[in-house]
Design a protein around this motif. Structure first.
Motif, PDB file in Angstrom:
ATOM      1  N   UNK A 111       6.649  45.566 100.815  1.00 56.12           N
ATOM      2  CA  UNK A 111       7.146  44.784  99.681  1.00 56.12           C
ATOM      3  C   UNK A 111       6.748  43.317  99.825  1.00 56.12           C
ATOM      4  N   UNK A 112       6.790  42.809 101.062  1.00 60.63           N
ATOM      5  CA  UNK A 112       6.392  41.423 101.285  1.00 60.63           C
ATOM      6  C   UNK A 112       4.933  41.208 100.894  1.00 60.63           C
ATOM      7  N   UNK A 113       4.069  42.179 101.234  1.00 53.09           N
ATOM      8  CA  UNK A 113       2.664  42.068 100.827  1.00 53.09           C
ATOM      9  C   UNK A 113       2.565  42.025  99.303  1.00 53.09           C
ATOM     10  N   UNK A 114       3.339  42.865  98.633  1.00 48.99           N
ATOM     11  CA  UNK A 114       3.337  42.839  97.172  1.00 48.99           C
ATOM     12  C   UNK A 114       3.833  41.508  96.631  1.00 48.99           C
ATOM     13  N   UNK A 115       4.847  40.947  97.267  1.00 43.98           N
ATOM     14  CA  UNK A 115       5.385  39.661  96.813  1.00 43.98           C
ATOM     15  C   UNK A 115       4.366  38.537  96.976  1.00 43.98           C
ATOM     16  N   UNK A 116       3.524  38.621  98.011  1.00 37.61           N
ATOM     17  CA  UNK A 116       2.472  37.613  98.194  1.00 37.61           C
ATOM     18  C   UNK A 116       1.575  37.577  96.970  1.00 37.61           C
ATOM     19  N   UNK A 117       1.092  38.758  96.564  1.00 44.61           N
ATOM     20  CA  UNK A 117       0.209  38.819  95.391  1.00 44.61           C
ATOM     21  C   UNK A 117       0.964  38.483  94.103  1.00 44.61           C
ATOM     22  N   UNK A 118       2.214  38.880  94.009  1.00 46.03           N
ATOM     23  CA  UNK A 118       3.008  38.569  92.815  1.00 46.03           C
ATOM     24  C   UNK A 118       3.173  37.058  92.659  1.00 46.03           C
ATOM     25  N   UNK A 119       3.579  36.384  93.772  1.00 44.98           N
ATOM     26  CA  UNK A 119       3.754  34.931  93.713  1.00 44.98           C
ATOM     27  C   UNK A 119       2.423  34.232  93.428  1.00 44.98           C
ATOM     28  N   UNK A 120       1.372  34.768  94.020  1.00 47.30           N
ATOM     29  CA  UNK A 120       0.039  34.211  93.813  1.00 47.30           C
ATOM     30  C   UNK A 120      -0.355  34.314  92.333  1.00 47.30           C
ATOM     31  N   UNK A 121      -0.142  35.473  91.763  1.00 44.14           N
ATOM     32  CA  UNK A 121      -0.451  35.705  90.350  1.00 44.14           C
ATOM     33  C   UNK A 121       0.368  34.781  89.455  1.00 44.14           C
ATOM     34  N   UNK A 122       1.675  34.700  89.715  1.00 36.51           N
ATOM     35  CA  UNK A 122       2.534  33.832  88.904  1.00 36.51           C
ATOM     36  C   UNK A 122       2.121  32.368  89.026  1.00 36.51           C
ATOM     37  N   UNK A 123       1.745  31.958  90.240  1.00 39.85           N
ATOM     38  CA  UNK A 123       1.327  30.563  90.459  1.00 39.85           C
ATOM     39  C   UNK A 123       0.101  30.234  89.625  1.00 39.85           C
ATOM     40  N   UNK A 124      -0.877  31.152  89.615  1.00 43.46           N
ATOM     41  CA  UNK A 124      -2.110  30.902  88.853  1.00 43.46           C
ATOM     42  C   UNK A 124      -1.811  30.823  87.358  1.00 43.46           C
ATOM     43  N   UNK A 125      -1.020  31.771  86.876  1.00 45.65           N
ATOM     44  CA  UNK A 125      -0.711  31.814  85.441  1.00 45.65           C
ATOM     45  C   UNK A 125       0.084  30.582  85.026  1.00 45.65           C
ATOM     46  N   UNK A 126       0.997  30.130  85.896  1.00 40.70           N
ATOM     47  CA  UNK A 126       1.856  28.994  85.538  1.00 40.70           C
ATOM     48  C   UNK A 126       1.144  27.661  85.673  1.00 40.70           C
ATOM     49  N   UNK A 127       0.255  27.528  86.651  1.00 43.85           N
ATOM     50  CA  UNK A 127      -0.303  26.215  86.975  1.00 43.85           C
ATOM     51  C   UNK A 127      -1.687  25.961  86.387  1.00 43.85           C
TER      52      UNK A 127
END
Length: 1566
Positions: free
Chosen positions: A1123-1139
């Motif tokens: 799940x932590x590995x999934x959260x890494x990519x999730x946070x990464x994806x959200x960061x790109x979309x938001x920033x």
């Protein structure tokens, strides 16, 4: 013998194994070489080919060959004369190996630098060596005795140069004329130098090495032996002195560079050769005296020479000379000395007769010039001989020893009584019937384990008697081998150590049907001794620290070698005899044991530690007189207001409870407690130690001041009385809660309440280290013990401290279930759980549930302030009193005012040496104590860190660690004893003091640096005792997060320590510390996980990805890691979309989509891993996939390639996702994405469906309106989250344009389903959530809209049909008269497919609907029908099966029957009432409403009676049934304790849940 002392040719497999480990060869290869029987000679010729053939890698081969070649260069001197290594160099190395300056821990520290040895116990890291203080053998030279004497001398000269460096171990002589076969000599021990005549009775001694002569043939050997004996005998007889000549002992004449008097022993081929050699007496002595000489020269005695490192047999041959006055009076003994002439191969006798005499330590011939004078003096010598014999006869009787005092001192160390904290390990052999009568003292001492060598012990021996009084577990030696490599704590629990007495049958057990049979000595040594070594090593090296236990050897019967081997092992592991005691009534048994045991320890030392000849009954009485407590039984209160006995055996069977008896502590002999000891007990409590029952007892006896009773204690007592005597709580299990600020005295208050209730209730403290099932069984046994009527027992008051919420809930549930079938309905509960838990906001918990909760803070009421002030004044009036003695009490009196604590610590640390080890220890303990609740550092760790080794010498046996510290350290440290492992430990007196010390000491260096230094202290990470606990505390320091459920202020993202570093220093420093901890603590996967989380929180996604992959490489199937590995990519994806800007997103769109898809893939892997985990429930993978999927859909909808139409919809995106259509612009650029994106809808749908079903089982009571917590919505309000995400998801697949264009095509049906989902009808949970919406009108409209969207409900798929029928029940609850509703009969028709399709698999929701549809309806089911019953029962059985699968092995979930609907008054759909409707009839906060559900108050509300229908049923043996259509239907009771015992007619409210039908508020029909 240390293998470094042996020539390489003499190394066996074990020696080679030690050497391989010492050079760093990996364990797997070491074991393989050992299996291949690689000995020293084999090691010499190992080559690459052989090593490669057994699978060894080239790097390891290179190390081994290189080190072997160096070893060969340095070992030449062992084969010939010293070559490449000088004798001096060898001696230096040898000396250092035997006498290391460092402590054991330092040795371990050096060894620990090798990666492969990092986790080995100390006993595996170095080869065993003989104990200090003995003359250690340098080499086994016996096999060289066949060489010439010159070669032999040369050999001995080479290898024994190091002897003078060793301390000499003196050996006693065999008693004169003794022929005791048990007497032994120890190889290489040393006799006193040869002596001359002393008082004629004390024998003079002469030594002959005889090592070369012993290998001669019979004639030569006999001549050589007789020659020496006759010369010595003539000398002794003529001087009239007793004497003994010893063969096999180094004499001073031969130049062999061995110590004069050193016992080497000689091999004996035939004893007759030596006995027959004395036939030369008749040939050598004159005929007139040869009969006398024969009487005075005793036959040879053969004394075995023992050695711990050799199995060859060697002996010392001794001949005693005794010239008794009556026999030798007036006689001269002249002899003709024999000699073997090699040239003629004949025996020759000297022509002249010679009289010998003792001159000093030698036998010299009497010169002819002095012969007449010598003969004339015979008369005088006869006179002195007679006088000596007479005097010796008068002084033969020995005065008896004061063995009673000696025994008392050995056991008590000079104190007035035995220390009750000391463990005893017994080693015993066969115990006779008479002896068994005199060992009652064993019942009353604190036995840890018993090494029993009596195979019949369980039938008629020691075990037979002992198990009548104590709870025991029987083991064999092999059980202690730990082949599965369990941790020390786990292995200790596996063996039930510290819980029950471990009885180890060391040589079989006659009444055991298994393969463990008794065997002879040699077989035992070959097959069982290795397991003995492991057992002793485990106990001494890993379990019990030195000084915490004594070993008692009980020699009841004749001794055999195995019990002596046990002594050798304990002696070696314990570094001496300081804590070993031997008891033997028989002198003969003792002497055999001592003679064999002297291979490790001198006879004199053994005598000092042994009680020999004292009657066992006297030993028993003496020890019992030194017990700190009387041997009276303890008592418990009973329901008839009397008392019952509680034998120790019964108490020990309930080992998960610390039982508080009615007469607790009354067995203590008050007279044995000095005023100083009582004062120390009192002061220790007021310095911060947890209160003990002894504190309350002494206060009651007026031996120390009264313990202050705070207001919270009085309030808690009032609540307890309300529970017992009031009618507030009607359940069999009731809980009262105490929330307290850390260090505010909450535990004292809870125990104070128990102490007051001990005569009225049965009271105990739960040991939460034991499983719930064990605690529950013991609690029930405790309640029923010795009660006449189990249904009318006293309530049991159980204290639970520092518990986990799930543990407590599971305990309550299990206790209720265990009591339910047997309990009569009573006004008193069966169990009252007093739940004491630390909290940083206790008042908040108290306000949330004021009826059953008490809060304890540092804040004092005015009355409490007066009490504390008065108590303080009493202390100050005591003689020699200092406030520092009760520091915690003083701080408490000042309400732990921050300014006061700060000022105190500033004063304390003034002029402290910041660079000292002691200050470093303060920092480390403060760091752990402040951040890790209940943490400590073992006393053994502290001693090793400070270089204090307390148990090396007898003179410091009474060593006290605290007294060796500075004044500042003495004030802040308090010594405790851990309750599970009984290891003494150190902590700071209060966590607020620890906080201030850490704050002030970290001024010179930041806390991150303190933590880094702590990790660098190898003595902490590698020291044995308490290591697992310390490592756990250090792990918690870095990775244990705060949680409100545990009483913390917040739910933190990281451990408070890591968050502190991030805040006060910087995130880079936190990352650096975590990386270092990862390396130091064995590359733990969870440290890598924390590093991944820390990196993605601070938007370092590449590093986060790296550490997530590292964590996954360690634990590839752990759902939380995945799940932590999934959260890494999730946070990464959200960061790109938001920033990122729209232009950047458009440019990098394929990479961005790839990241999102990787996240979803990781979350799906999480889901699969979670399914296989039986003991956890991890649903994060489903939530993660939905969130990323919906965010990705939103991103896709904003791209130019998928334009919106005039209605704001994305028909082209819907078409792309649901069909084969691909826009030309993205056909090639998105080439590898298309298939995955087209599976997006189904993946999200599957995850939403799983979440919906999960929430159907385990819905929370928390509504969005009640949520004042800002945590993630999916955790706090999952139903609201699901409803919102379903709407978002459905929106992206809805398109009215496509429906109009495509008509009835399959994708159009799918779009219609999405429209239903968008309105909230897509799954069971979103449909049921309409019941809890505040706006009923809006909910009704939505449900009617959903129903209308089903144009042909008969032809929809199974999932849609489930949702369609459930919408009717939901709408019927909100609007019974709605025109959109179908009747029950029609819905039953629709549902037929759920039970007619035999091989089809339907979800639990389908079977749940069948229970609603087919519960008998008053209007529709007037006639009985077995078919309808079959449908109902089949649905219930399937629900139960699916429920059991769903909840796995997670115990707390088993109790959570969530009732969705109730049976109301009426018929058809209107008879179904939702739980939310009943919820709205209650007033108060969410917590108050929950409490009403839990304690049954909801059923007392009149409006509830008006809308619900009571169902008639009956009970059978704790089970509840109701009548169905034609037969009985099983009903689950919501609370098992509400089920009346026996067979009763009952009535109840019927609930419908995903676990089946549930009975609420069960009442017996009158």
């Amino acid at each position: 013998m240390d293998y470094t002392d042996l020539p390489l040719d003499e190394w066996n497999e074990s020696h080679v194994k030690y050497w391989l480990e010492s050079i760093g060869i990996k364990k797997v290869y070491v074991e393989k070489l050992c299996e291949e029987e690689v000995t020293g000679p084999a090691l010499k010729i190992l080559d690459d080919k052989f090593l490669k053939g057994m699978g060894m890698k080239q790097g390891q081969i290179h190390i081994l060959i290189q080190k072997r070649d160096k070893l060969l260069q340095g070992n030449i001197g062992y084969q010939d004369k010293i070559g490449g290594v000088t004798a001096l160099d060898h001696n230096k190395t040898h000396s250092e190996s035997k006498y290391p300056k460092e402590s054991d821990s330092s040795t371990e520290e050096k060894k620990g630098n090798q990666e492969e040895n990092k986790h080995k116990p100390a006993s595996d890291l170095k080869p065993a060596s003989l104990p200090r203080g003995s003359l250690k053998p340098q080499c086994s030279n016996e096999k060289n005795t066949t060489h010439s004497s010159d070669t032999h001398s040369e050999m001995e000269s080479t290898v024994n140069i190091s002897v003078p460096l060793d301390p000499v171990r003196l050996s006693p002589f065999r008693p004169f004329k003794s022929t005791d076969i048990n007497f032994k000599y120890v190889k290489n021990s040393v006799f006193a130098p040869e002596t001359g005549s002393h008082d004629l009775i004390i024998p003079c001694h002469e030594y002959k090495s005889f090592d070369t002569a012993a290998m001669l043939d019979r004639p030569r050997l006999q001549v050589k032996f007789a020659r020496e004996v006759i010369k010595f005998a003539s000398a002794c007889l003529n001087i009239r002195t007793n004497g003994t000549i010893h063969f096999g002992v180094m004499d001073r004449d031969k130049e062999k560079n061995r110590t004069h008097g050193q016992i080497i022993g000689i091999p004996i081929r035939e004893t007759e050769m030596y006995v027959d050699a004395l036939d030369y007496i008749e040939k050598c002595f004159e005929s007139s005296v040869h009969a006398t000489a024969r009487q005075c020269i005793h036959p040879p005695v053969f004394i075995e020479v023992i050695s711990t490192d050799s199995h060859e047999q060697f002996f010392v041959v001794e001949v005693d000379i005794e010239p008794l006055f009556d026999i030798v009076k007036g006689k001269l003994f002249q002899v003709r000395i024999p000699d073997f002439i090699e040239k003629s191969n004949k025996i020759n006798f000297e022509r002249d007769k010679i009289a010998f005499q003792r001159v000093g330590s030698k036998s010299e011939p009497v010169k002819n010039d002095n012969l007449i004078k010598f003969i004339q003096d015979l008369q005088e010598r006869d006179h002195w001989r007679k006088k000596a014999e007479t005097f010796n006869h008068k002084n033969q009787t020995d005065s008896p020893q004061n063995l009673g005092r000696k025994l008392s001192v050995l056991l008590t160390d000079g104190k007035s009584c035995l220390d009750s904290s000391v463990w005893y390990i017994l080693v015993a052999n066969k115990c006779g019937e008479e002896d068994i009568k005199s060992i009652d003292f064993l019942r009353h001492i604190n036995i840890f384990c018993v090494f029993d060598f009596d195979e019949d012990s369980s039938i008629s021996g020691l075990y037979f008697k002992y198990k009548k009084y104590h709870a025991t577990t029987s083991h064999f030696l092999k059980d202690y081998s730990n082949d599965n490599k369990m941790s020390t704590n786990d292995f200790s629990k596996h063996l039930c150590l510290f819980v029950k007495k471990s009885w180890i049958f060391c040589n079989g057990r006659s009444d055991f049907p298994g393969n463990e049979k008794a065997c002879d000595e040699n077989t035992w040594i070959r097959t069982k001794r290795k397991y003995l070594k492991k057992a002793v090593s485990f106990i001494c090296d890993d379990l019990l620290p030195k000084g915490s236990f004594k070993v008692l050897f009980l020699l009841f019967s004749p001794v055999e070698k195995p019990i002596v081997d046990t002594f050798h092992e304990f002696y070696s592991e314990m570094n001496g005899m300081d804590f070993i005691i031997c008891l033997s009534e028989s002198r003969e048994n003792y002497e055999k044991w001592a003679n064999l045991a002297q291979a490790s320890c001198s006879i004199e030392t053994l005598e000092q530690q042994s009680i020999v000849g004292m009657k066992l009954s006297h030993v028993d009485a003496t020890i019992q007189s030194k017990l700190p407590c009387t041997t009276n039984y303890r008592h418990l209160p009973v329901s008839t207001k009397g008392l019952c006995l509680l034998p120790t055996l019964e108490e020990e069977k309930m080992y998960s409870l610390e039982i508080l008896c009615a007469d607790q502590c009354d067995d203590i002999i008050l007279d044995l407690l000095s005023t100083k000891e009582i004062q120390m007990i009192d002061e220790t409590f007021y310095r911060g130690k947890k209160v003990s029952w002894k504190n309350f007892w002494l206060a009651d006896k007026r031996k120390c001041g009264e313990i202050i009773e705070r207001e919270a204690s009085k309030e808690l007592s009032r609540m307890l009385n309300d529970v017992i005597y009031g009618s507030l709580f009607q359940h069999s299990v009731v809980k009262l809660k105490v929330f307290h600020e850390p260090g505010s005295g909450g535990s004292t208050i809870a125990r104070q309440v128990l102490w007051k209730q001990r005569t009225d209730l049965r009271c105990a403290v739960i040991k939460t280290t034991f499983p719930v099932a064990t605690v529950c069984q013991h609690a029930v046994d405790f309640r029923h013990y010795d009660e006449k009527d189990p249904q009318n027992c006293l309530p049991v008051l159980l204290l639970v401290e520092d518990y986990d919420e799930e543990y407590l809930e599971d305990l309550i549930y299990t206790l209720m279930n265990s009591m339910g079938p047997n309990k009569k309905h009573s006004s008193k509960p069966s169990f009252i759980l007093l739940c004491c838990k630390r909290s940083n906001a206790p008042n908040k918990f108290c306000k949330a549930s004021p009826l059953d909760t008490v809060s304890v803070t540092h804040k004092l009421t005015d009355q409490e302030k007066n009490q504390f002030r008065t108590k303080l004044e009493k202390f100050e009036n005591q003689k020699d009193f200092k406030l520092e003695y009760i520091l915690t009490f003083v701080l408490m009196s000042n309400e732990f005012d921050p300014a006061y604590v700060r000022e105190f610590v500033e004063h304390l640390l003034k002029d402290i040496d910041l660079s000292s080890q002691e200050t470093s220890l303060m920092r480390y303990v403060a760091l752990l104590n402040f951040y890790v609740h209940n943490s400590y550092i073992s006393l053994s760790h502290c001693e090793a860190f400070l270089g204090l080794m307390p148990y090396e010498e007898i003179s410091v046996r009474q060593y006290d660690f605290i007294s060796n510290l500075s004044e500042q350290a003495q004030l802040i440290f308090i010594k405790l004893r851990e309750t599970t492992t009984y290891i003494s430990s150190i902590r700071i007196i209060h966590h607020l003091v620890a906080k201030e010390i850490l704050c002030q000491l970290s001024g010179s260096q930041p806390q991150s640096k303190i933590a880094m230094k702590l990790l660098q202290e190898k003595v902490f990470l590698q020291h044995r005792f308490g290591r697992e606990e310390l490592i756990k505390f250090i792990r918690d320091l870095f990775i244990r997060r705060d949680k409100k459920s545990r009483g913390d202020n917040t739910d933190s993202l990281f451990s408070p320590f890591i968050e502190h570093i991030c805040t006060t220093e910087n995130p880079e420093k936190a990352i650096e510390v975590l990386k270092y901890a990862y390396e130091c603590l064995g590359k733990d996967a969870f440290f890598a996980q924390q590093l991944a989380r820390l990196h993605y929180v601070y938007e370092k996604f590449e590093d986060a990805k790296f550490w997530a992959e590292v964590a996954k490489s360690h634990l590839p199937n752990d759902s939380f890691i995945l799940d932590t590995e999934g959260q890494v990519y999730r946070k990464w994806f959200n960061f790109i979309v938001d920033k990122k800007s729209d232009e950047e997103i458009a440019r990098d769109i394929t990479e961005i989509i790839e990241i999102a898809l990787k996240a979803m893939k990781c979350f799906r892997a999480t889901q699969q891993a979670a399914k296989s985990e039986r003991d956890t429930m991890n649903n994060s993978g489903y939530f993660g996939e939905v969130e990323v999927g919906c965010r990705l859909l939103k991103l896709l909808s904003t791209l130019d390639v998928f334009p919106k139409d005039a209605k704001g919809e994305n028909p082209e995106l819907v078409q792309y996702l649901l069909t084969d259509y691909i826009p030309e612009d993205i056909k090639k650029p998105w080439g590898n994405l298309h298939s995955r994106l087209k599976g997006l809808r189904q993946n999200i749908y599957n995850a939403l469906d799983w979440i919906s079903e999960d929430l159907s089982y385990f819905q929370t009571d928390k509504n969005q309106a009640d949520d004042d917590d800002k945590r993630e919505e999916q955790v706090n309000n999952p139903r609201g989250w699901l409803k919102r995400q379903c709407k978002v998801y459905a929106t992206f697949f809805s398109s009215s344009t496509l429906i109009e264009e495509n008509g009835a095509r399959s994708e159009t049906q799918l779009i219609r389903q999405m429209n239903i989902c968008k309105h909230g009808g897509g799954n069971v949970t979103t449909i049921l959530s309409f019941l809890s919406d505040k706006n009923d009108k809006k909910s009704i409209q939505s449900l009617e809209k959903i129903i209308s969207l089903y144009s042909n409900p008969k032809n929809v798929d199974d999932t849609d049909l489930i949702n369609y029928i459930l919408c009717h029940f939901t709408l019927a609850c909100l609007s019974p008269g709605s025109s959109a509703l179908l009747n029950l009969r029609t819905l039953r028709e629709f549902s037929k497919r759920f039970f007619k399709k035999r091989h089809a698999t339907f979800p639990a929701s389908a079977h749940f609907l069948l229970t609603l549809l087919y519960w008998p309806d008053a209007a529709l089911d007037k006639d009985s029908s077995s078919d309808k019953d079959d449908i109902l029962k089949s649905a219930l059985n399937t629900l139960k099966r699916l429920h059991d699968i769903k909840i796995k092995d997670v115990a707390p979930r088993k109790k959570r029957i969530y009732t969705i609907f109730f049976l109301g008054k009426g018929y058809d759909l209107t008879k179904i009432v939702s739980r939310t409707k009943i919820d709205k009839l209650m007033k108060g906060s969410l917590d108050e409403r929950r409490k009403n559900w839990q304690n049954g108050e909801v059923w007392k509300i009149p409006d509830v009676h008006n809308i619900l229908e009571r169902v008639n049923g009956w009970t059978e043996d704790g089970r509840v049934f109701a009548m169905g259509h034609s037969g009985r239907v099983p009903i689950l009771p919501l609370h098992f304790d509400s089920v009346p015992p026996g067979n009763e007619n009952v009535k109840f409210y019927l609930g419908f849940s995903f676990n089946g039908l549930a009975a609420h508020d069960i009442q017996v029909k009158m």
